[in-house]
Design an enzyme around this catalytic site. Structure first.
Site, mmCIF file in Angstrom:
data_model
loop_
_atom_site.group_PDB
_atom_site.id
_atom_site.type_symbol
_atom_site.label_atom_id
_atom_site.label_comp_id
_atom_site.label_asym_id
_atom_site.label_seq_id
_atom_site.Cartn_x
_atom_site.Cartn_y
_atom_site.Cartn_z
ATOM 1 N N HIS A 63 -5.174 9.464 -44.945
ATOM 2 C CA HIS A 63 -4.309 8.639 -44.546
ATOM 3 C C HIS A 63 -3.193 9.541 -43.605
ATOM 4 C CE1 HIS A 63 -0.870 6.562 -46.919
ATOM 5 N NE2 HIS A 63 0.529 7.044 -45.610
ATOM 6 N N HIS A 65 -1.148 8.116 -39.621
ATOM 7 C CA HIS A 65 -0.596 7.955 -38.440
ATOM 8 C C HIS A 65 -0.581 8.039 -37.600
ATOM 9 C CE1 HIS A 65 0.998 5.210 -41.997
ATOM 10 N NE2 HIS A 65 1.346 6.315 -42.886
ATOM 11 N N LEU A 66 -1.681 7.689 -36.878
ATOM 12 C CA LEU A 66 -1.794 7.905 -34.975
ATOM 13 C C LEU A 66 -0.637 7.235 -34.521
ATOM 14 C CD1 LEU A 66 -5.602 8.080 -35.342
ATOM 15 C CD2 LEU A 66 -3.733 10.450 -35.267
ATOM 16 N N ARG A 67 -0.126 5.934 -34.887
ATOM 17 C CA ARG A 67 0.741 5.602 -33.858
ATOM 18 C C ARG A 67 0.542 4.899 -32.382
ATOM 19 N NH1 ARG A 67 3.565 5.763 -37.672
ATOM 20 N NH2 ARG A 67 4.395 6.941 -38.102
ATOM 21 N N ASN A 97 -0.328 0.217 -39.173
ATOM 22 C CA ASN A 97 0.771 -0.003 -38.860
ATOM 23 C C ASN A 97 0.794 0.329 -37.736
ATOM 24 O OD1 ASN A 97 0.903 2.946 -39.739
ATOM 25 N ND2 ASN A 97 3.675 2.358 -41.031
ATOM 26 N N ASP A 155 -0.056 -0.295 -45.743
ATOM 27 C CA ASP A 155 0.959 1.112 -46.277
ATOM 28 C C ASP A 155 2.439 1.113 -45.213
ATOM 29 O OD1 ASP A 155 1.689 3.473 -46.744
ATOM 30 O OD2 ASP A 155 0.811 4.383 -44.733
ATOM 31 N N HIS A 235 -0.080 8.012 -51.152
ATOM 32 C CA HIS A 235 1.107 9.126 -51.844
ATOM 33 C C HIS A 235 1.754 8.912 -53.297
ATOM 34 C CE1 HIS A 235 3.139 5.256 -50.464
ATOM 35 N NE2 HIS A 235 2.876 6.203 -49.460
ATOM 36 N N ASN A 299 8.932 8.076 -47.147
ATOM 37 C CA ASN A 299 8.549 7.187 -48.062
ATOM 38 C C ASN A 299 7.740 7.170 -48.241
ATOM 39 O OD1 ASN A 299 9.188 4.941 -49.904
ATOM 40 N ND2 ASN A 299 9.132 3.572 -48.678
ATOM 41 N N ASP A 326 -0.487 11.833 -45.029
ATOM 42 C CA ASP A 326 0.755 10.993 -44.400
ATOM 43 C C ASP A 326 1.092 11.603 -43.481
ATOM 44 O OD1 ASP A 326 1.817 8.447 -44.919
ATOM 45 O OD2 ASP A 326 3.152 8.636 -45.930
HETATM 46 O O1 DOR Z 1 7.202 8.137 -45.038
HETATM 47 C C1 DOR Z 1 6.400 7.176 -44.360
HETATM 48 N N1 DOR Z 1 6.126 7.105 -43.143
HETATM 49 N N2 DOR Z 1 6.005 5.863 -45.217
HETATM 50 C C2 DOR Z 1 5.973 5.316 -44.669
HETATM 51 O O2 DOR Z 1 5.305 4.242 -46.027
HETATM 52 C C3 DOR Z 1 5.833 4.527 -43.506
HETATM 53 C C4 DOR Z 1 5.148 6.122 -42.910
HETATM 54 C C5 DOR Z 1 5.522 5.618 -41.591
HETATM 55 O O3 DOR Z 1 4.653 4.508 -40.728
HETATM 56 O O4 DOR Z 1 6.162 6.547 -40.644
HETATM 57 ZN ZN ZN Z 2 1.723 6.424 -44.873
#
Ligand code: DOR
Ligand code: ZN
Length: 454
Positions: A63, A65-67, A97, A155, A235, A299, A326
């Site tokens: 999990h 997030h690489l943006r 996302n 997600d 998570h 979150n 995460d």
């Molecule tokens: O803390 C979080 N960051 N929870 C999420 O569900 C999304 C993630 C994000 O993409 O920043």
């Molecule tokens: Zn996430």
């Protein structure tokens, strides 16, 4: 060949825990054996003295997030890969996302092409469950699978419609794709920005009750049971979620799940500036922070000590299959604002292993279990062949000095973002070397000059 000689090798998938020599041959593991490198092997091969060190399978993070594409100011596939290598993570699942959302083959292929250019980690894309992750129309999951996606997830958001979720599980189930869920009932969480409870009341912040997660997990477990599809709960933050998944596993539901280092280290007191709950941290290791520090906002939110303990219990007894970061990079524009308005998320790639070792030091999790949750556990959950040092496996290996202390300095991380609640903390357990398919992709800076001088 490369000989990693005389370290404590922990490879839960092969039931190995002891002093061994790991031999890397090209991109593969050749052998894990008791005998150290012989005199002639020392002359013809690279032999690295690992005495006093841990030698582990490269870590697997389900999990991240690489943006990229779309928010390259926060992180890129290249900077995120570098951070992963520094954290001992050799395989990661990239969340969809991004902008645009990864709901088509073209985005999934772009992510993999960028990952290959960077060449520092094995990056597996996740596709969206629904188009644009809007929770309405299903994405073309067959196309996503064909393009290399290893799971589907919206997600960051829940799939609020139970009907859509049922169809998603049916479709993904046919394709044997896990459905990773961000379990949150928005009608219960709406407007909240931290865990609902006495700390939120004291701080005057609107709360998100644990039941916003637990109720959604219960719904999705019922739908997974109905459809027979593989549900993966992202998570896990609440004790009720651990209980629900424990019960579902016992009755044969195909469910796996993950927990994050921040949820097993911190509680909602961190939002009030009170540091860790893990007993391994002395006050000087985990300094107090300011209240309303947005680096403690994510979150799902940090919960209570009993929730934290339930998560640790789930990691120990196997209800929780994986530790996943995460990793969620954000910049000052999103974080240096009022707590209620701040973006959710913390970075985690470079601190995950050391925070896990703190649980081990506190006696909350045995070391082989911890390694399992960081490597073969996540690999097994998603049916990946990595996460082991078995002969013939990809030579993904991490060498760790378990006692070496370091101060987390957000300014000196490889990630492009700095939003970690552990800034200023003293952690123990430093990654010295990371190998990806036999290639050295990270060497600790203090070893760099010595190595280059040879
Ligand atoms: O803390 C979080 N960051 N929870 C999420 O569900 C999304 C993630 C994000 O993409 O920043
Ligand atoms: Zn996430």
């Amino acid at each position: 060949m490369i000989f990693l000689d005389g370290g404590r090798v922990v490879d839960p998938a092969s039931r190995v825990d002891g002093t061994r020599t790991v031999i890397l041959d090209g991109g593969r593991i050749r052998e894990v054996r008791e005998a150290p490198a012989s005199a002639s092997e020392r002359q013809t091969h690279e032999v690295i003295d690992c005495r006093g060190l841990l030698v582990l399978p490269g870590l697997v993070d389900l999990h991240v997030h690489l943006r990229e594409p779309g928010e390259e100011g926060k992180e890129t596939i290249a900077t995120g890969s570098r951070a992963a290598a520094a954290g001992g993570i050799t395989t990661l699942v990239a969340m969809p996302n991004t902008r645009p959302v990864c709901d088509s083959a073209s985005v999934a292929r772009f992510v993999q092409a960028r990952a290959r250019e960077a060449g520092l980690a094995r990056i597996l894309p996740a596709g969206a469950i629904t188009r644009g992750s809007l929770g309405e129309q299903l994405s073309d999951m067959a196309e996503l699978k064909e393009a290399g996606c290893v799971c589907v997830t919206d997600d960051g958001r829940p799939v609020m419609s139970a009907g859509v979720m049922r169809r998603a599980l049916e479709y993904a189930g046919d394709l044997e794709l896990p459905v990773m869920v961000h379990a949150e009932d928005l009608t219960l969480s709406h407007g909240g920005c931290m865990n609902e409870g006495p700390v939120a009341t004291r701080l005057g912040l609107p709360g998100v009750p644990a039941v916003a997660e637990v109720a959604m997990v219960e719904r999705d477990l019922l739908l997974a049971e109905l459809t027979g599809a593989h549900l993966h709960v992202a998570h896990v933050s609440a004790s009720g979620t651990v209980r629900a998944i424990r019960e579902a596993k016992a009755r044969g539901v195909h469910v796996t799940c993950e927990a994050t280092p921040h949820h097993f280290t911190l509680t909602d007191e961190a939002v009030a500036g009170v540091p860790a709950s893990v007993p391994a941290f002395r006050q000087s290791d985990a300094p107090a922070a300011e209240p309303y520090d947005t680096r403690a906002k994510m979150n799902p939110p940090l919960r209570t000590e009993s929730d934290r303990q339930a998560v640790v219990g789930g990691l120990a007894d196997g209800v929780i299959d994986a530790i996943a970061t995460d990793h969620a990079p954000h910049g000052p524009l999103d974080k240096d604002v009022e707590f209620v308005n701040a973006a959710n998320g913390v970075i985690g790639l470079e601190t995950s292993l050391a925070l896990t070792l703190a649980l081990v030091r506190a006696g909350e999790l045995p070391l082989p279990r911890a390694v399992e949750r960081l490597s073969s556990g996540p690999a097994r959950a998603f049916g990946l062949s990595c996460g082991t040092l078995a002969p013939g496996a990809a030579a993904d290996v991490v060498v760790v000095d378990p006692e070496r202390a370091f101060r987390v300095d957000a300014q000196r991380m490889f990630s492009r973002s700095r939003n970690t609640p552990f800034s200023g903390w003293t952690l123990r357990g430093r990654v010295l070397r990371t190998y990806l398919e036999g290639r050295l992709v990270h060497l600790h800076e203090e070893l760099r000059s010595a190595e280059e001088g040879r």
